[in-house]
Structures are given as C-alpha cells and as structure tokens.
Design a protein around this motif. Structure first.
Motif, PDB file in Angstrom:
ATOM      1  N   PRO A 291       0.809  -1.237   0.000  1.00  0.00           N
ATOM      2  CA  PRO A 291       0.000   0.000   0.000  1.00  0.00           C
ATOM      3  C   PRO A 291       0.834   1.275   0.000  1.00  0.00           C
ATOM      4  O   PRO A 291       1.916   1.343   0.594  1.00  0.00           O
ATOM      5  CB  PRO A 291      -0.812  -0.118   1.291  1.00  0.00           C
ATOM      6  CG  PRO A 291      -0.826  -1.572   1.625  1.00  0.00           C
ATOM      7  CD  PRO A 291       0.487  -2.090   1.162  1.00  0.00           C
ATOM      8  N   ILE A 292       0.293   2.291  -0.665  1.00  0.00           N
ATOM      9  CA  ILE A 292       0.854   3.635  -0.527  1.00  0.00           C
ATOM     10  C   ILE A 292       0.586   4.124   0.900  1.00  0.00           C
ATOM     11  O   ILE A 292      -0.205   3.530   1.640  1.00  0.00           O
ATOM     12  CB  ILE A 292       0.278   4.618  -1.561  1.00  0.00           C
ATOM     13  CG1 ILE A 292      -1.218   4.873  -1.298  1.00  0.00           C
ATOM     14  CG2 ILE A 292       0.527   4.128  -2.986  1.00  0.00           C
ATOM     15  CD1 ILE A 292      -1.810   6.026  -2.099  1.00  0.00           C
ATOM     16  N   LEU A 293       1.248   5.198   1.267  1.00  0.00           N
ATOM     17  CA  LEU A 293       1.046   5.744   2.610  1.00  0.00           C
ATOM     18  C   LEU A 293      -0.405   6.177   2.794  1.00  0.00           C
ATOM     19  O   LEU A 293      -0.992   6.841   1.933  1.00  0.00           O
ATOM     20  CB  LEU A 293       1.949   6.953   2.831  1.00  0.00           C
ATOM     21  CG  LEU A 293       1.897   7.523   4.253  1.00  0.00           C
ATOM     22  CD1 LEU A 293       2.839   6.749   5.161  1.00  0.00           C
ATOM     23  CD2 LEU A 293       2.226   9.011   4.278  1.00  0.00           C
ATOM     24  N   CYS A 294      -0.976   5.812   3.924  1.00  0.00           N
ATOM     25  CA  CYS A 294      -2.317   6.255   4.322  1.00  0.00           C
ATOM     26  C   CYS A 294      -2.284   6.427   5.833  1.00  0.00           C
ATOM     27  O   CYS A 294      -2.447   5.450   6.582  1.00  0.00           O
ATOM     28  CB  CYS A 294      -3.377   5.235   3.902  1.00  0.00           C
ATOM     29  SG  CYS A 294      -5.059   5.698   4.335  1.00  0.00           S
ATOM     30  N   PRO A 295      -2.026   7.629   6.334  1.00  0.00           N
ATOM     31  CA  PRO A 295      -1.740   7.821   7.756  1.00  0.00           C
ATOM     32  C   PRO A 295      -2.779   7.247   8.709  1.00  0.00           C
ATOM     33  O   PRO A 295      -2.423   6.764   9.792  1.00  0.00           O
ATOM     34  CB  PRO A 295      -1.639   9.345   7.884  1.00  0.00           C
ATOM     35  CG  PRO A 295      -1.108   9.778   6.557  1.00  0.00           C
ATOM     36  CD  PRO A 295      -1.811   8.880   5.564  1.00  0.00           C
ATOM     37  N   ILE A 296      -4.063   7.287   8.338  1.00  0.00           N
ATOM     38  CA  ILE A 296      -5.065   6.819   9.305  1.00  0.00           C
ATOM     39  C   ILE A 296      -4.946   5.328   9.584  1.00  0.00           C
ATOM     40  O   ILE A 296      -5.404   4.862  10.634  1.00  0.00           O
ATOM     41  CB  ILE A 296      -6.506   7.175   8.859  1.00  0.00           C
ATOM     42  CG1 ILE A 296      -6.901   6.412   7.590  1.00  0.00           C
ATOM     43  CG2 ILE A 296      -6.674   8.672   8.683  1.00  0.00           C
ATOM     44  CD1 ILE A 296      -8.375   6.557   7.228  1.00  0.00           C
ATOM     45  N   HIS A 297      -4.348   4.566   8.662  1.00  0.00           N
ATOM     46  CA  HIS A 297      -4.284   3.114   8.837  1.00  0.00           C
ATOM     47  C   HIS A 297      -2.859   2.564   8.887  1.00  0.00           C
ATOM     48  O   HIS A 297      -2.676   1.355   8.826  1.00  0.00           O
ATOM     49  CB  HIS A 297      -5.048   2.413   7.707  1.00  0.00           C
ATOM     50  CG  HIS A 297      -6.528   2.428   7.864  1.00  0.00           C
ATOM     51  ND1 HIS A 297      -7.162   2.002   9.018  1.00  0.00           N
ATOM     52  CD2 HIS A 297      -7.516   2.801   7.015  1.00  0.00           C
ATOM     53  CE1 HIS A 297      -8.477   2.122   8.866  1.00  0.00           C
ATOM     54  NE2 HIS A 297      -8.719   2.609   7.662  1.00  0.00           N
ATOM     55  N   GLU A 298      -1.869   3.432   8.998  1.00  0.00           N
ATOM     56  CA  GLU A 298      -0.496   2.916   9.071  1.00  0.00           C
ATOM     57  C   GLU A 298      -0.337   1.958  10.245  1.00  0.00           C
ATOM     58  O   GLU A 298       0.238   0.876  10.112  1.00  0.00           O
ATOM     59  CB  GLU A 298       0.498   4.070   9.166  1.00  0.00           C
ATOM     60  CG  GLU A 298       0.623   4.881   7.898  1.00  0.00           C
ATOM     61  CD  GLU A 298       1.177   4.060   6.748  1.00  0.00           C
ATOM     62  OE1 GLU A 298       2.275   3.480   6.895  1.00  0.00           O
ATOM     63  OE2 GLU A 298       0.502   3.979   5.698  1.00  0.00           O
TER      64      GLU A 298
END
Length: 408
Positions: A291-298
């Motif tokens: 996945p690309i970065l997605c701060p809410i689900h890191e």
C-alpha cells in the motif's frame, strides 16, 4: 473537439452530418481493457470480470466496481472527422450530498489526448450511506460527440468514464472504422483497489495506471476494483486466464478498510492468490505492490468509517475505527501488511526469479503526503494520480525495473 448533443435522438442530429453517418456495431474487437461484454436491452455493457467470476459473489460493491469501465476504451482506425457515441450511464449519487461530477470521456488521437466530453441523462444509483440502501432511478440514453478530427487515417481511442457504469448503445462516424491492428506493445495486467480503479482522478486516461501505461508504452488492462481488492480466488483466476506480458497486484488497503481477515489468514491467502496467477503465467514478470502511505491506517486497524459531518457541503472523510492495541490479536494495519508482503516475496522469489516487490511508499510516501495530502483520508487526488503514475513508470517500467523492456 467535443460537441455535446446529449439526449437528442439520431433523427434530430441528421442535419449535423454532411452525408448520412455510418453506424458500426460495437463488438469485443473494438473494445480494449474489458474481460467480458454483456448484451443488454440497450446495447452492450463492458465488464472487467468474466461472467463466471461475477456469479460467484453477490456483493453489490464488487458488482458496481467491475462494471465501471476503468481502463476500457473503444479503439479503432479511421479517417472520420466526426464521431458520436450513444451511451446509457449509471451515475452514483449520495442522499443528502451535492451531485457528483459527471463522468468524462477522453478522446485520444494517435495516443494524444485531443478532446473530452460527457453525456447527460442516464440512470442514477441513489445511495443512502447511513443505511446502506440503494435505489436506481432510470433515465434516458445520452450522446457524446467529437468533431473536427484530422482528415487522415488515424488511431482513435475513446476512454470510457472510469467511475460510471456505461452501456454502449451506438457508434456513428462519417467514415468507416476498423479494429486497431496489434501494435506489438506489451500487455500489462494490473489489479488493485479504488486507488488503481481511479478514484478522484481527473479523467479515465489520467488514472495512475493509465498514465504509467502511456509513459511506459504498454497496453493496459486495469482490474483495479474499488473496495474489492480482497484476494478473492475468482479475481486471481481472472488474472490467470488473461493473456499478459506483465502483471502487477497491489494488495492491502481494502483488507484494512473492510477488516476482512486477520494475519493468520492473510499470508496463506496471498500465497494462494499468487499460486493461482502463476498457474497461467508461470514465468511472466509479476510485481507485488504494497500500500501507498495512508496515515489513518499505518498503525491503526480498520474498518474505515465515513465521517458524514461535511457531507451536505460535498465533503466526505474517512476515519480509522479500529484500535491499535488489536494488532496483538492479528488485526491488519498497513505496516503489518507491508512487512508480510515483503517477507512472502522474499520467500517465494528464491524459486521464482520473476517475482518482484515494490513498497507502495516509494510511489507515495510521507514527504508526498506533506505536499499532497489525501483529501478524504484514503484516496489520492488528480495531482497525486499523476505523481504515482510517473513514479510507477520509472520504478517498474523504466530501466532496471522489473518490467523494463529488456527483461521481458
């Protein structure tokens, strides 16, 4: 090069033509990027999953996503200067929210974007996100018209809206058309989530996979399925059975979005998915993209939950509804998935030298998020689609990449 004549009957448009237009049947030979073509009461409906796969899952999200023709385009050779396409769209709308933008048709002439247009009318699928209910409101067929094309033999592509189910009704031109001959370009088969599907891209030929394909000179079949990149066996079989010179699978965000499985199931499911693909493509370059970065689900598990507070103003954001402490029980986060995917590819590549891995944060990472944040917390905007497409073209299709021409 676009004149909109939406909803006007063919007879009313007859005076627009110097000579009576030619109507060409829309067949699979004129459609690139579709895996199946369904005959309907209005015309033909392109599908991105075969009928057998569709019969194995009753999920409405999947049904909508695979029938939205991301990457599907009418492609033909002609000297026509005017082209009309009648289509019946099904457009999504959300109860209590402003209307969504109309889908875009991109006209490419000899590979260059030279016109854009759209149709009005059509069906509206009205969704109530608070209850999950949906109602289809029927509407009429519309027409998109492109005129002023160069008066010479040329290759024409009409990319269908990536975010509207589109039934193709009639194709009219002022000169004969013929299917494009095989240009010898390598065939790239890609599977991913709504980000690959093209959510929030500006138009169908500017989703990140379409941009990467154009930059890399490859022929795209896009099986990006919004909300539905869930390691389904029928999707793996669709990849297995589709001819391809290059294959990529982008895995992760939807498994967290839906809170579908735990770590114990994830690893074997990835192995099984890749095993199935390899049954049909034992030595084809195969790239696993995390996945690309997605701060809410890191580091916070799913599911993703919609925030309706700005819906009336047309703003929808997503939040992570899980608890970081639940990682100990095997709940998936994006960092957990990236680590597991890297491990699986390392393990398998010992016996499969054509299997490769790409960390999605190399396509969109922390520095990119600081400059181009995800507007709704999950999906990239049009500028970020361009960034990801350019990065993928360089890292995967460029010199030294797993899809570089000299490694095919």
């Amino acid at each position: 090069m676009n004149d909109r004549q939406d909803d006007a009957p063919a007879a009313a448009r007859a005076t627009d033509w110097i000579n009576p237009p030619l109507t060409t049947p829309i067949t699979a030979a004129l459609l690139h990027g579709a895996l199946d073509l369904e005959r309907t009461a209005h015309g033909v409906l392109p599908h991105r999953l075969p009928a057998r796969a569709r019969a194995q899952c009753s999920d409405g999200q999947l049904a909508m996503a695979e029938a939205q023709p991301s990457g599907v385009r009418l492609a033909f050779r002609t000297r026509a200067t005017t082209v009309e396409l009648d289509a019946l769209r099904t457009k999504m709308a959300y109860q209590g929210a402003p209307p969504r933008p109309d889908g875009v048709y991109d006209l490419l002439v000899d590979g260059r974007l030279t016109g854009q247009g759209g149709v009005t009318g059509g069906n509206v699928l009205m969704v109530d996100m608070t209850t999950g209910s949906a109602e289809t409101r029927p509407g009429p067929v519309g027409t998109v018209r492109f005129s002023g094309l160069p008066d010479r033999v040329k290759d024409v592509e009409i990319w269908l809206p990536h975010n509207e189910i589109t039934q193709l009704v009639a194709l009219r031109t002022d000169a004969p058309v013929e299917p494009l001959p095989d240009g010898g370009r390598r065939k790239w088969l890609h599977h991913g989530s709504s980000i690959s599907h093209g959510s929030d891209a500006a138009s169908p030929s500017t989703t990140w996979p379409a941009l990467a394909a154009a930059a890399g000179g490859v022929e795209l079949t896009n099986l990006g399925l919004s909300g539905s990149a869930l390691l389904d066996p029928f999707t793996a079989r669709a990849l297995r059975d589709r001819p391809a010179d290059l294959i990529s699978v982008k895995i992760g965000i939807n498994l967290v979005n839906t809170d579908l499985m735990r770590l114990r199931a994830f690893g074997p499911a990835v192995h099984g998915f890749l095993d199935t693909v390899r049954e049909g493509h034992p030595t084809t370059p195969l790239l696993v993209v995390s996945p690309i970065l997605c701060p809410i689900h890191e580091d916070t598990p799913g599911p993703s939950a919609p925030d309706f507070s700005g819906l009336a103003e047309g703003r929808l954001r997503f939040l992570a509804a899980g608890d970081p402490a639940e990682r100990a029980a095997g709940k998936l986060t994006l960092n957990v998935i990236r680590e597991e995917l890297a491990r699986i590819v390392r393990q398998r590549s010992a016996d499969d030298p054509n299997l490769h891995h790409l960390d999605g944060r190399d396509l969109y990472g922390e520095a990119d998020h600081a400059e181009l944040p995800l507007p709704d917390g999950l999906h990239p905007d049009a500028a970020t689609h361009r960034l990801i497409g350019e990065r993928f073209a360089t890292l995967a299709l460029g010199p030294g990449g797993p899809f570089a021409a000299d490694t095919a």
